[in-house]
Design a protein around this motif. Structure first.
Motif, PDB file in Angstrom:
ATOM      1  N   GLU A 182       0.853  -1.189   0.000  1.00 56.39           N
ATOM      2  CA  GLU A 182       0.000   0.000   0.000  1.00 56.39           C
ATOM      3  C   GLU A 182       0.886   1.235   0.000  1.00 56.39           C
ATOM      4  OE1 GLU A 182      -2.588  -0.273   3.400  1.00 56.39           O
ATOM      5  OE2 GLU A 182      -3.723  -1.918   2.527  1.00 56.39           O
ATOM      6  N   VAL A 183       0.905   1.948  -1.105  1.00 58.16           N
ATOM      7  CA  VAL A 183       1.800   3.094  -1.223  1.00 58.16           C
ATOM      8  C   VAL A 183       1.419   4.246  -0.300  1.00 58.16           C
ATOM      9  CG1 VAL A 183       2.544   2.549  -3.559  1.00 58.16           C
ATOM     10  CG2 VAL A 183       0.544   3.987  -3.241  1.00 58.16           C
ATOM     11  N   ASP A 184       0.136   4.346   0.055  1.00 60.43           N
ATOM     12  CA  ASP A 184      -0.293   5.462   0.897  1.00 60.43           C
ATOM     13  C   ASP A 184      -0.067   5.211   2.385  1.00 60.43           C
ATOM     14  OD1 ASP A 184      -2.309   3.517   0.649  1.00 60.43           O
ATOM     15  OD2 ASP A 184      -3.888   4.947   1.122  1.00 60.43           O
ATOM     16  N   THR A 185       0.090   3.952   2.789  1.00 59.00           N
ATOM     17  CA  THR A 185       0.305   3.649   4.212  1.00 59.00           C
ATOM     18  C   THR A 185       1.683   3.055   4.493  1.00 59.00           C
ATOM     19  OG1 THR A 185      -0.558   1.393   4.067  1.00 59.00           O
ATOM     20  CG2 THR A 185      -2.155   3.161   4.524  1.00 59.00           C
ATOM     21  N   GLY A 186       2.345   2.540   3.458  1.00 57.72           N
ATOM     22  CA  GLY A 186       3.638   1.884   3.642  1.00 57.72           C
ATOM     23  C   GLY A 186       3.507   0.453   4.145  1.00 57.72           C
ATOM     24  N   LYS A 187       2.288  -0.051   4.225  1.00 53.00           N
ATOM     25  CA  LYS A 187       2.019  -1.389   4.757  1.00 53.00           C
ATOM     26  C   LYS A 187       2.118  -2.422   3.641  1.00 53.00           C
ATOM     27  CE  LYS A 187      -2.283  -2.075   5.981  1.00 53.00           C
ATOM     28  NZ  LYS A 187      -3.559  -2.125   6.715  1.00 53.00           N
ATOM     29  N   THR A 188       2.668  -3.598   3.971  1.00 55.46           N
ATOM     30  CA  THR A 188       2.703  -4.717   3.035  1.00 55.46           C
ATOM     31  C   THR A 188       1.844  -5.841   3.580  1.00 55.46           C
ATOM     32  OG1 THR A 188       4.949  -4.164   2.302  1.00 55.46           O
ATOM     33  CG2 THR A 188       4.171  -6.391   1.834  1.00 55.46           C
ATOM     34  N   LEU A 189       0.909  -6.304   2.765  1.00 55.13           N
ATOM     35  CA  LEU A 189       0.061  -7.441   3.112  1.00 55.13           C
ATOM     36  C   LEU A 189       0.562  -8.664   2.356  1.00 55.13           C
ATOM     37  CD1 LEU A 189      -3.466  -5.795   2.732  1.00 55.13           C
ATOM     38  CD2 LEU A 189      -2.092  -5.984   4.799  1.00 55.13           C
ATOM     39  N   TYR A 190       0.400  -9.830   2.972  1.00 58.02           N
ATOM     40  CA  TYR A 190       0.819 -11.083   2.357  1.00 58.02           C
ATOM     41  C   TYR A 190      -0.376 -12.016   2.258  1.00 58.02           C
ATOM     42  CZ  TYR A 190       5.421  -9.269   3.360  1.00 58.02           C
ATOM     43  OH  TYR A 190       6.532  -8.471   3.404  1.00 58.02           O
ATOM     44  N   PHE A 191      -0.469 -12.738   1.139  1.00 60.65           N
ATOM     45  CA  PHE A 191      -1.597 -13.642   0.942  1.00 60.65           C
ATOM     46  C   PHE A 191      -1.307 -14.997   1.559  1.00 60.65           C
ATOM     47  CE2 PHE A 191      -4.400 -16.497  -1.453  1.00 60.65           C
ATOM     48  CZ  PHE A 191      -5.598 -15.857  -1.209  1.00 60.65           C
ATOM     49  N   GLU A 192      -2.324 -15.554   2.214  1.00 59.12           N
ATOM     50  CA  GLU A 192      -2.235 -16.877   2.820  1.00 59.12           C
ATOM     51  C   GLU A 192      -3.330 -17.717   2.175  1.00 59.12           C
ATOM     52  OE1 GLU A 192      -2.529 -20.177   4.664  1.00 59.12           O
ATOM     53  OE2 GLU A 192      -4.115 -18.903   5.441  1.00 59.12           O
ATOM     54  N   GLU A 193      -2.925 -18.684   1.321  1.00 58.04           N
ATOM     55  CA  GLU A 193      -3.908 -19.385   0.490  1.00 58.04           C
ATOM     56  C   GLU A 193      -4.775 -20.387   1.237  1.00 58.04           C
ATOM     57  OE1 GLU A 193      -2.136 -22.517  -2.335  1.00 58.04           O
ATOM     58  OE2 GLU A 193      -0.388 -21.333  -1.734  1.00 58.04           O
ATOM     59  N   THR A 194      -4.311 -20.931   2.361  1.00 58.98           N
ATOM     60  CA  THR A 194      -5.122 -21.898   3.104  1.00 58.98           C
ATOM     61  C   THR A 194      -6.442 -21.289   3.548  1.00 58.98           C
ATOM     62  OG1 THR A 194      -3.108 -22.962   3.898  1.00 58.98           O
ATOM     63  CG2 THR A 194      -5.141 -23.491   5.052  1.00 58.98           C
TER      64      THR A 194
END
Length: 76
Positions: free
Chosen positions: A46-58
């Protein structure tokens, strides 16, 4: 939202469905529009917050490892 990197990880021989790894960038407003046909470890920055989210497929969900978990501790 923009996909910066996309790789096929697996193709289901029965259905032809592709499981992808992706690195995606966008704003926090676009978080609800993220794909869910991805493999664990795919990333959304997220460029506006600096946060990185990661996907968890399970569980088929995007996770913020820096968010507090249910028992009040740190997720990261």
């Amino acid at each position: 939202m923009r996909v910066l990197e996309s790789k096929i990880v697996e193709i289901d021989p029965t259905t032809g469905d592709m499981l992808m790894y992706q690195k995606i960038v966008g704003t926090s407003d676009e978080e609800t529009d993220l794909p869910t046909n991805l493999c664990t470890g795919s990333e959304f920055f997220e460029v506006d917050t600096g946060k990185t989210l990661y996907f968890e497929e399970t569980n088929s969900e995007w996770i913020d490892p820096t968010a507090e978990d249910d028992d009040g501790g740190s997720g990261g």
